[in-house]
Write an enzyme that holds these catalytic residues in place. Structure first.
Site, short mmCIF file in Angstrom:
data_model
loop_
_atom_site.label_atom_id
_atom_site.label_comp_id
_atom_site.label_asym_id
_atom_site.label_seq_id
_atom_site.Cartn_x
_atom_site.Cartn_y
_atom_site.Cartn_z
N ASP A 88 42.50 30.43 36.53
CA ASP A 88 42.87 31.57 36.28
C ASP A 88 42.96 32.08 37.72
OD1 ASP A 88 43.55 33.87 35.21
OD2 ASP A 88 42.13 33.51 33.26
N GLU A 256 50.97 35.84 33.07
CA GLU A 256 50.68 36.90 32.20
C GLU A 256 51.49 38.14 32.40
OE1 GLU A 256 47.09 39.07 29.90
OE2 GLU A 256 47.33 39.15 32.16
N HIS A 328 41.48 35.58 24.96
CA HIS A 328 40.18 36.42 24.91
C HIS A 328 40.34 37.76 24.88
CE1 HIS A 328 42.16 36.17 28.94
NE2 HIS A 328 41.22 37.10 29.39
N ASP A 329 41.63 38.43 25.01
CA ASP A 329 41.92 39.62 25.08
C ASP A 329 42.33 40.19 23.65
OD1 ASP A 329 41.42 40.09 27.64
OD2 ASP A 329 43.46 39.79 28.21
O1 ISL Z 1 43.53 43.67 26.41
C1 ISL Z 1 44.26 44.58 27.25
C2 ISL Z 1 43.76 46.04 27.33
O2 ISL Z 1 44.04 46.66 26.03
C3 ISL Z 1 45.38 44.01 27.93
O3 ISL Z 1 46.27 45.21 28.27
C4 ISL Z 1 44.76 43.45 29.04
O4 ISL Z 1 44.29 44.18 29.92
C5 ISL Z 1 45.91 42.95 29.85
O5 ISL Z 1 46.37 42.11 28.80
C6 ISL Z 1 45.49 42.34 31.00
O6 ISL Z 1 44.64 41.19 30.63
C7 ISL Z 1 44.29 40.50 31.98
O7 ISL Z 1 43.99 41.25 33.08
C8 ISL Z 1 42.79 42.13 32.79
C9 ISL Z 1 41.40 41.47 32.29
O8 ISL Z 1 40.55 42.16 31.73
C10 ISL Z 1 42.12 40.41 31.15
O9 ISL Z 1 41.01 39.88 30.49
C11 ISL Z 1 43.08 39.60 31.45
O10 ISL Z 1 43.36 38.90 30.42
C12 ISL Z 1 42.32 42.33 34.41
O11 ISL Z 1 42.09 41.61 35.11
#
Ligand code: ISL
Ligand code: CA
Length: 550
Positions: A88, A256, A328-329
């Site tokens: 990542d 992403e 994971h989100d």
């Molecule tokens: O889950 C979210 C908030 O509602 C998404 O908007 C998420 O923040 C967005 O997909 C970005 O995610 C990534 O970057 C973030 C991190 O917290 C997430 O785990 C990661 O997947 C910041 O690094």
């Protein structure tokens, strides 16, 4: 592709937190499943304000996960099992404890000052007072996206947590440092990167205010000024040139990209543009958002089908899809898009059929291959995620009643995906020998890997069959996609076609039997068993695959 969230996968040393040695011990599970590539969520040194997405050293391993030596063993073992591993890459921001930020914040004339976004308070307003922020942008985790720094009198930008200051990609030195970091991991042998919020790296340099979120707040929407900004394609091309083009191998890259449209996706993934292999788009995982993500509405199956269908068509000629329902989100797919009670097995496998047989690269998030479900949260103290906790506090401030706050969190909290992997029916689900950092889902007593391995009808073995089909039938990897119109809105039917062969895939994304005219003969795969199926209807959440030309 299989995503591992290391903190929740497997704990080898009994501190309640998953780690690299834990992953090594579970490689046979992944090999049995048949996955090709692992994506590791961040394991670098981090204060863990956002579970590792706040990195304080890009060239190491956080002691909670192990050591660089452990990492090298893991990588060698992954390769020995015939799999690949991608890291990542979180470079939109660092931790505020990264030495670059420590330098940057030490004085206004430090050479690292310009590595981050520093701005004066708004004209005439006392620093620290609400509204004095340089822009009104709301952070992704709620609250303002600028924090005042007393010592130097300026604000710094953080689109996420205050402990995640945004790097200034306008500065070529920042870009060079990122390229060097990437090269360092490639030299260590990793096979590519998943790039965290990489379409946020180019901000509109004028930093305009965003549209106000509503009468109750001074905060506004930053998306138009930070998502897919003016230089994002230039930066990705440069990265490709500087990091990947100089090497003989192909490295896998997945970006992403929240808020990316299908036409953005074509630009990111058109191979002739040399940016990235594929992106994670967000359209289908935003369909259940009301006013905001914790205002959860049920996803209507038809809108899910229409959205996926449009992306299939939009990236049909040029570009490539990544296919995911979980990470994971996101809350657990079977609870969100399926039915985790009456039709748990049927809906978990129907959703998988759809995702694994569309055109693109399918992703499995740990536990999805078992049909793991959302957690029955009933108190705020059970949550760990900063986004969930911020929302709970902010909603309580606004006077939202606790049962409603909990309802939103149960539906949308990222912690649903972060409960420990359920390996067996022993204490703590075989994840750890001591109390895990977040509670184990109580359904581990029946929903766990061990109970599924030898059951031919398990969700796990159905995932294996899907993966086997992809590995053995080139029409799944290479064939074109064509939708088939159907009278019932909850039916997703499509074909995958190559000059000499076609597969017909049909999924009933509802808990009712629906009329549907099937071809005669046995399906290649069906989540109700592969003996002859009814010719005129599909059972609730039934999914079938037929070879229609062979
Ligand atoms: O889950 C979210 C908030 O509602 C998404 O908007 C998420 O923040 C967005 O997909 C970005 O995610 C990534 O970057 C973030 C991190 O917290 C997430 O785990 C990661 O997947 C910041 O690094
Ligand atoms: Ca551990």
């Amino acid at each position: 592709m299989y995503q591992i969230y290391p903190r929740s996968f497997s704990d080898s040393n009994g501190d309640g937190i998953g780690d690299l040695r834990g992953i090594i011990s579970r490689l046979p599970h992944l090999e049995k499943l048949g996955v090709d590539v692992l994506w590791l969520s961040p394991v670098y040194p981090s204060p863990q304000a956002d579970n590792g997405y706040d990195i304080s050293d890009y060239r190491g391993i956080d002691p909670i996960f192990g050591s660089l030596e452990d990492f090298d063993v893991l990588l060698a073992e992954v390769h020995r099992h015939g799999m690949k591993l991608i890291m990542d890459l979180v470079v939109n921001h660092t931790s505020d404890e990264h030495p670059w930020f420590t330098e940057s914040s030490s004085s206004k004339d430090n050479p690292y000052r310009d590595w981050y976004w520093w701005r004066d308070p708004r004209d005439g307003l006392a620093p620290g007072q609400p509204g004095a922020e340089p822009t009104n942008w709301e952070s992704f985790f709620g609250g303002p996206s600028w924090t005042h720094h007393e010592e130097t009198g300026q604000y710094y930008l953080h689109l996420f947590h205050p402990k995640q200051p945004d790097l200034n990609w306008e500065n070529p030195a920042v870009r060079r440092a990122v390229h060097e970091t990437m090269a360092w991991w490639l030299n260590r042998g990793v096979d590519g990167f998943r790039m965290d919020v990489i379409n946020l790296i180019s901000k509109n340099p004028d930093l305009p205010d965003g549209e106000r979120r509503g009468p109750h707040t001074l905060l506004g929407d930053c998306f138009p000024y930070v998502l897919n900004g003016p230089r994002v394609h230039e930066f990705l091309k440069e990265m490709n040139q500087e990091v990947f083009a100089k090497r003989p191998n192909h490295y896998l890259t997945v970006a992403e990209t929240p808020g990316a449209s299908c036409s953005d996706a074509v630009l990111f993934t058109d191979p002739s543009r040399h940016e990235v292999d594929m992106i994670f788009q967000f359209e289908h995982v935003s369909l259940d958002h009301g006013e905001h993500k914790f205002d959860v509405r049920p996803t209507d199956s038809r809108s899910l089908i229409d959205s996926l269908d449009q992306w299939q068509t939009g990236l049909g000629e040029v570009g490539w899809n990544s296919l995911y329902l979980s990470n994971h989100d996101q809350p657990r797919a079977v609870s969100r898009f399926g039915d985790d009670t009456t039709y748990w097995h049927q809906s978990a496998t129907a959703l998988a059929t759809m995702m694994h047989l569309l055109r693109g690269t399918p992703y499995i998030y740990q536990g999805e291959e078992l049909g793991m479900t959302n957690f029955p949260f009933d108190a705020v103290r059970q949550f760990r995620d900063v986004e969930s906790l911020n929302y709970a506090a902010e909603a309580a401030d606004r006077g939202v009643l606790l049962p409603l706050v909990l309802e939103g969190l149960r539906g949308a909290s990222r912690d649903n995906a972060r409960t420990p992997m359920q390996w067996n029916d022993e204490r703590f689900a075989g994840f750890s020998s001591s109390v895990p950092w977040i509670e184990v889902n109580p359904n581990y007593t029946w929903l766990n890997a061990e109970s599924q391995y030898d059951d031919p009808d398990s969700v796990f073995n159905y995932f294996r069959a899907l993966i086997r089909l992809r590995h053995t039938d080139p029409v799944v990897t290479e064939g074109s996609y064509a939708a088939i119109a159907s009278e019932s809105p909850q039916i997703f039917a499509f074909t995958r076609n190559s000059p000499d062969r076609s597969l017909l895939v049909v999924c009933n994304l509802s808990g009712h039997a629906v009329p549907w005219e099937a071809p005669t003969g046995q399906p290649v795969l069906c989540n109700y068993g592969t003996s002859e199926r009814p010719l005129a209807l599909l059972e609730p959440w039934e999914a079938r695959v037929y070879a229609t030309r062979s």
